[in-house]
Scaffold this active site. Structure first.
Site, PDB file in Angstrom:
ATOM      1  N   ASP A  14       0.844  -1.193   0.000  1.00 21.03           N
ATOM      2  CA  ASP A  14       0.000   0.000   0.000  1.00 21.03           C
ATOM      3  C   ASP A  14       0.882   1.246   0.000  1.00 21.03           C
ATOM      4  OD1 ASP A  14      -3.245   0.356   1.079  1.00 21.03           O
ATOM      5  OD2 ASP A  14      -1.946   2.122   0.949  1.00 21.03           O
ATOM      6  N   ALA A  43      -6.503   1.459  -5.316  1.00 17.92           N
ATOM      7  CA  ALA A  43      -7.143   2.335  -6.305  1.00 17.92           C
ATOM      8  C   ALA A  43      -7.441   3.682  -5.667  1.00 17.92           C
ATOM      9  CB  ALA A  43      -8.458   1.709  -6.784  1.00 17.92           C
ATOM     10  N   GLU A  44      -7.659   4.649  -6.521  1.00 14.68           N
ATOM     11  CA  GLU A  44      -8.377   5.859  -6.102  1.00 14.68           C
ATOM     12  C   GLU A  44      -9.842   5.467  -6.223  1.00 14.68           C
ATOM     13  OE1 GLU A  44      -7.404   8.728  -4.932  1.00 14.68           O
ATOM     14  OE2 GLU A  44      -5.255   8.354  -5.098  1.00 14.68           O
ATOM     15  N   THR A  92     -15.768  -2.711  -9.698  1.00 15.96           N
ATOM     16  CA  THR A  92     -16.999  -2.094  -9.213  1.00 15.96           C
ATOM     17  C   THR A  92     -18.131  -2.267 -10.219  1.00 15.96           C
ATOM     18  OG1 THR A  92     -18.002   0.079  -8.846  1.00 15.96           O
ATOM     19  CG2 THR A  92     -16.010   0.069 -10.133  1.00 15.96           C
ATOM     20  N   ASP A  93     -19.365  -2.224  -9.728  1.00 15.52           N
ATOM     21  CA  ASP A  93     -20.518  -2.268 -10.638  1.00 15.52           C
ATOM     22  C   ASP A  93     -20.638  -0.965 -11.438  1.00 15.52           C
ATOM     23  OD1 ASP A  93     -21.324  -0.570  -8.577  1.00 15.52           O
ATOM     24  OD2 ASP A  93     -23.235  -1.565  -8.202  1.00 15.52           O
ATOM     25  N   GLU A  94     -19.898   0.087 -11.020  1.00 14.52           N
ATOM     26  CA  GLU A  94     -20.048   1.388 -11.683  1.00 14.52           C
ATOM     27  C   GLU A  94     -19.553   1.358 -13.134  1.00 14.52           C
ATOM     28  OE1 GLU A  94     -19.147   4.765  -9.178  1.00 14.52           O
ATOM     29  OE2 GLU A  94     -19.524   3.597  -7.374  1.00 14.52           O
ATOM     30  N   TYR A 136     -13.808   8.046 -12.378  1.00 16.23           N
ATOM     31  CA  TYR A 136     -13.514   6.863 -11.547  1.00 16.23           C
ATOM     32  C   TYR A 136     -13.923   5.584 -12.262  1.00 16.23           C
ATOM     33  CZ  TYR A 136     -14.490   3.188  -8.088  1.00 16.23           C
ATOM     34  OH  TYR A 136     -14.565   1.977  -7.436  1.00 16.23           O
ATOM     35  N   LYS A 153     -11.646   2.474 -13.796  1.00 14.48           N
ATOM     36  CA  LYS A 153     -11.799   1.073 -13.366  1.00 14.48           C
ATOM     37  C   LYS A 153     -12.143   0.193 -14.577  1.00 14.48           C
ATOM     38  CE  LYS A 153     -11.713  -0.560  -9.741  1.00 14.48           C
ATOM     39  NZ  LYS A 153     -10.635  -1.109  -8.875  1.00 14.48           N
ATOM     40  N   ASN A 189     -20.128  -0.931  -0.867  1.00 17.33           N
ATOM     41  CA  ASN A 189     -19.874  -1.581   0.416  1.00 17.33           C
ATOM     42  C   ASN A 189     -20.114  -0.607   1.560  1.00 17.33           C
ATOM     43  OD1 ASN A 189     -17.244  -4.047   0.063  1.00 17.33           O
ATOM     44  ND2 ASN A 189     -18.732  -3.420  -1.456  1.00 17.33           N
ATOM     45  N   ARG A 218     -28.676   3.101  -4.702  1.00 13.92           N
ATOM     46  CA  ARG A 218     -27.481   2.282  -4.604  1.00 13.92           C
ATOM     47  C   ARG A 218     -27.840   0.956  -3.936  1.00 13.92           C
ATOM     48  NH1 ARG A 218     -26.298   5.535  -7.699  1.00 13.92           N
ATOM     49  NH2 ARG A 218     -24.508   6.935  -7.799  1.00 13.92           N
TER      50      ARG A 218
HETATM   51  P1  NAD Z   1     -10.029   2.941  -0.343  1.00 16.73           P
HETATM   52  O1  NAD Z   1      -9.926   4.255  -1.029  1.00 16.73           O
HETATM   53  O2  NAD Z   1     -10.574   2.872   1.044  1.00 16.73           O
HETATM   54  O3  NAD Z   1      -8.578   2.245  -0.288  1.00 16.73           O
HETATM   55  C1  NAD Z   1      -7.702   2.275  -1.368  1.00 16.73           C
HETATM   56  C2  NAD Z   1      -6.316   1.849  -0.862  1.00 16.73           C
HETATM   57  O4  NAD Z   1      -5.424   1.840  -1.993  1.00 16.73           O
HETATM   58  C3  NAD Z   1      -5.732   2.792   0.172  1.00 16.73           C
HETATM   59  O5  NAD Z   1      -5.179   2.045   1.245  1.00 16.73           O
HETATM   60  C4  NAD Z   1      -4.629   3.523  -0.592  1.00 16.73           C
HETATM   61  O6  NAD Z   1      -3.543   3.942   0.230  1.00 16.73           O
HETATM   62  C5  NAD Z   1      -4.210   2.471  -1.589  1.00 16.73           C
HETATM   63  N1  NAD Z   1      -3.577   3.055  -2.790  1.00 16.73           N
HETATM   64  C6  NAD Z   1      -4.043   4.104  -3.534  1.00 16.73           C
HETATM   65  N2  NAD Z   1      -3.186   4.370  -4.525  1.00 16.73           N
HETATM   66  C7  NAD Z   1      -2.164   3.477  -4.426  1.00 16.73           C
HETATM   67  C8  NAD Z   1      -0.973   3.250  -5.176  1.00 16.73           C
HETATM   68  N3  NAD Z   1      -0.655   4.015  -6.232  1.00 16.73           N
HETATM   69  N4  NAD Z   1      -0.151   2.238  -4.801  1.00 16.73           N
HETATM   70  C9  NAD Z   1      -0.468   1.456  -3.724  1.00 16.73           C
HETATM   71  N5  NAD Z   1      -1.563   1.651  -2.968  1.00 16.73           N
HETATM   72  C10 NAD Z   1      -2.409   2.641  -3.311  1.00 16.73           C
HETATM   73  O7  NAD Z   1     -10.848   2.007  -1.336  1.00 16.73           O
HETATM   74  P2  NAD Z   1     -11.952   0.880  -1.032  1.00 16.73           P
HETATM   75  O8  NAD Z   1     -13.276   1.522  -0.916  1.00 16.73           O
HETATM   76  O9  NAD Z   1     -11.449  -0.011   0.035  1.00 16.73           O
HETATM   77  O10 NAD Z   1     -11.926   0.120  -2.433  1.00 16.73           O
HETATM   78  C11 NAD Z   1     -10.962  -0.908  -2.659  1.00 16.73           C
HETATM   79  C12 NAD Z   1     -11.159  -1.464  -4.072  1.00 16.73           C
HETATM   80  O11 NAD Z   1     -12.472  -1.996  -4.196  1.00 16.73           O
HETATM   81  C13 NAD Z   1     -11.000  -0.414  -5.176  1.00 16.73           C
HETATM   82  O12 NAD Z   1     -10.329  -1.018  -6.257  1.00 16.73           O
HETATM   83  C14 NAD Z   1     -12.439  -0.068  -5.545  1.00 16.73           C
HETATM   84  O13 NAD Z   1     -12.537   0.318  -6.901  1.00 16.73           O
HETATM   85  C15 NAD Z   1     -13.134  -1.394  -5.312  1.00 16.73           C
HETATM   86  N6  NAD Z   1     -14.571  -1.299  -4.941  1.00 16.73           N
HETATM   87  C16 NAD Z   1     -14.969  -0.508  -3.913  1.00 16.73           C
HETATM   88  C17 NAD Z   1     -16.321  -0.469  -3.553  1.00 16.73           C
HETATM   89  C18 NAD Z   1     -16.807   0.372  -2.398  1.00 16.73           C
HETATM   90  O14 NAD Z   1     -18.005   0.435  -2.158  1.00 16.73           O
HETATM   91  N7  NAD Z   1     -15.937   0.980  -1.603  1.00 16.73           N
HETATM   92  C19 NAD Z   1     -17.252  -1.216  -4.272  1.00 16.73           C
HETATM   93  C20 NAD Z   1     -16.798  -2.029  -5.339  1.00 16.73           C
HETATM   94  C21 NAD Z   1     -15.451  -2.064  -5.654  1.00 16.73           C
HETATM   95  P1  TYD Z   2     -20.592   7.441  -2.372  1.00 15.67           P
HETATM   96  O1  TYD Z   2     -20.529   6.911  -0.974  1.00 15.67           O
HETATM   97  O2  TYD Z   2     -19.637   8.506  -2.782  1.00 15.67           O
HETATM   98  O3  TYD Z   2     -20.493   6.168  -3.341  1.00 15.67           O
HETATM   99  P2  TYD Z   2     -20.713   6.069  -4.962  1.00 15.67           P
HETATM  100  O4  TYD Z   2     -20.729   7.403  -5.554  1.00 15.67           O
HETATM  101  O5  TYD Z   2     -19.519   5.283  -5.384  1.00 15.67           O
HETATM  102  O6  TYD Z   2     -22.004   5.315  -5.126  1.00 15.67           O
HETATM  103  O7  TYD Z   2     -22.066   7.994  -2.626  1.00 15.67           O
HETATM  104  C1  TYD Z   2     -23.200   7.182  -2.466  1.00 15.67           C
HETATM  105  C2  TYD Z   2     -24.403   7.971  -2.942  1.00 15.67           C
HETATM  106  O8  TYD Z   2     -24.610   9.087  -2.059  1.00 15.67           O
HETATM  107  C3  TYD Z   2     -24.222   8.574  -4.333  1.00 15.67           C
HETATM  108  O9  TYD Z   2     -25.472   8.528  -5.036  1.00 15.67           O
HETATM  109  C4  TYD Z   2     -23.827  10.014  -4.061  1.00 15.67           C
HETATM  110  C5  TYD Z   2     -24.549  10.334  -2.764  1.00 15.67           C
HETATM  111  N1  TYD Z   2     -23.875  11.300  -1.881  1.00 15.67           N
HETATM  112  C6  TYD Z   2     -24.574  12.405  -1.393  1.00 15.67           C
HETATM  113  O10 TYD Z   2     -25.766  12.616  -1.696  1.00 15.67           O
HETATM  114  N2  TYD Z   2     -23.901  13.282  -0.563  1.00 15.67           N
HETATM  115  C7  TYD Z   2     -22.600  13.103  -0.204  1.00 15.67           C
HETATM  116  O11 TYD Z   2     -22.038  13.950   0.539  1.00 15.67           O
HETATM  117  C8  TYD Z   2     -21.907  11.948  -0.701  1.00 15.67           C
HETATM  118  C9  TYD Z   2     -20.467  11.706  -0.336  1.00 15.67           C
HETATM  119  C10 TYD Z   2     -22.586  11.074  -1.528  1.00 15.67           C
END
Ligand code: NAD
Ligand code: TYD
Length: 350
Positions: free
Chosen positions: A34, A84-85, A131-133, A156, A160, A186, A220
């Site tokens: 990381d 990821a970002e 992601t489903d996005e 984003y 992906k 999640n 969502r």
């Molecule tokens: P997060 O932003 O919480 O964590 C991302 C991690 O990646 C961080 O620890 C960060 O330090 C690390 N990172 C970023 N850039 C890096 C680099 N260049 N080199 C090494 N490490 C780096 O993300 P998350 O929500 O835990 O998501 C994790 C993965 O799951 C992502 O690939 C995201 O697209 C995917 N995902 C997330 C969700 C969600 O709801 N959060 C849903 C579906 C898929």
């Molecule tokens: P988010 O948690 O950013 O996840 P994603 O955009 O990947 O689905 O946002 C979830 C939903 O909530 C999305 O429809 C955007 C909305 N949202 C708000 O209305 N206000 C906020 O401040 C944020 C962060 C998200």
């Protein structure tokens, strides 16, 4: 003995994946790679950091030389790639960062794995967490299946999607044993408080406005993070090379309904009269390109691997709120950047 590289293991989902693999598979050596961006926090993993089968490596997946040396030295059997970002709003203000990390970083990992494995793919797997996005947005009806064409709208999801295409290209062109899963939103402990649920928990607690984008009518599908981790475990061990699985919670919520539910729970837990925090709801300008609805057809993973979400939403949501309320220190550290000091203390200049 297997050596597994988990990227992004200090982030939200990654930290749950690391904990699960370290505890459940003592015979595996788990490497958490990381970069520790603003979203990476080693405090998420204090309970496993001393385990003999856990190793932390600080590094950037985009750094070609460093990644190649790491693969050559450690000879990983498997990669679970989460780094990821991950925040759509940040991708709107800084799209290039998303191309760097999500696209170029993924291709560096693919290239290093391909070069190191050198056609010897027995017992190897490269698993891309997506992601489903990537499928774009649905109207009021319909579900995303594994064959839904990619149609991403945000920088984003476009990044992906691009990474997923490269992962498939490495399977189709070089025969690399890759798999991909595309999961819905999640929720759970350790999520960075820029995302809807932890942000709003924090704001309700501190009586700050709740910025609801547009009319709050976007939908969502929410899945408890531990259920996602169970699916990742199954897919990592059982999915056939070249396959894709959708993962979802069968749990669709309009944002405004989810927020009202959250307010109800928070007011009760904070001892406020019912409905007090509704006044914090503040409708703000909609997110640019805001996808209306995501929903998942998760029948393939159910039929083929026997996976279904186990955690009921009302139970998981209460547990999540409790975790954030009981971990005030975690909250204050991630919002103040103190976790960087933690890293210095634990790992010095490594
Ligand atoms: P997060 O932003 O919480 O964590 C991302 C991690 O990646 C961080 O620890 C960060 O330090 C690390 N990172 C970023 N850039 C890096 C680099 N260049 N080199 C090494 N490490 C780096 O993300 P998350 O929500 O835990 O998501 C994790 C993965 O799951 C992502 O690939 C995201 O697209 C995917 N995902 C997330 C969700 C969600 O709801 N959060 C849903 C579906 C898929
Ligand atoms: P988010 O948690 O950013 O996840 P994603 O955009 O990947 O689905 O946002 C979830 C939903 O909530 C999305 O429809 C955007 C909305 N949202 C708000 O209305 N206000 C906020 O401040 C944020 C962060 C998200």
């Amino acid at each position: 003995m297997k050596k597994i590289l988990i990227t992004g293991g200090a982030g939200f989902i990654g930290s749950h994946v690391v904990r699960h693999f370290v505890n459940k598979y003592p015979q595996y050596e788990i490497f958490n790679l990381d970069k520790l961006t603003y979203a990476g926090n080693l405090e998420n993993l204090t309970d496993v950091e001393k385990m003999p089968n856990y190793h932390f490596v600080k590094g950037d997946i985009e750094d070609a030389e460093f990644i190649m040396n790491l693969f050559q030295k450690e000879q990983f059997d498997g990669v679970i790639h989460l780094a990821a970002e991950s925040h759509v709003d940040r991708s709107i203000t800084n799209p290039l960062q998303f191309i760097h990390t999500n696209v170029l970083g993924t291709v560096q990992l693919l290239h290093a794995a391909k070069t190191t494995w050198n056609g010897n793919y027995e017992g190897k797997k490269f698993y891309q967490i997506s992601t489903d996005e990537v499928y774009g947005a649905l109207g009021d009806t319909g579900l995303f299946s594994e064959t839904t064409p990619y149609n991403p709208h945000s920088p984003y999801s476009a990044a992906k999607a691009s990474a997923d295409h490269f992962v498939r290209a490495y399977h189709d062109t070089f025969g690399m044993p890759t798999v991909i899963s595309n999961c819905s939103n999640n929720y759970g402990p350790n999520q960075f408080p820029e995302k809807l649920i932890p942000l709003f928990i924090n704001n309700i607690k501190h009586n700050k406005p709740l910025p609801v984008y547009g009319q709050g009518l976007n939908v969502r599908d929410w899945l408890y993070v531990e259920d996602h981790v169970e699916a990742i475990d199954l897919i990592f061990h059982q999915a056939k090379p070249g396959s894709t699985y959708n993962i979802g919670g069968n749990n669709e919520w309009r944002n405004i309904d989810l927020i009202k539910k959250l307010i109800e729970i928070m007011d009760r837990k904070l001892g406020r009269p019912e409905g007090t925090s509704l006044s914090l709801i503040t409708y703000v300008t909609d997110r640019a390109g805001h996808d209306l609805r995501y929903a998942i057809d998760a029948s393939k993973i159910k039929n083929e691997l026997g996976w279904e979400p186990k955690v009921r939403f009302d139970e998981g949501f209460e547990k999540t709120v409790d975790w954030y309320l009981n971990n005030e220190e975690w909250f204050s550290h991630v919002t103040s950047g103190e976790y960087e000091e933690y890293y210095q203390k634990m790992y010095g200049n490594r």
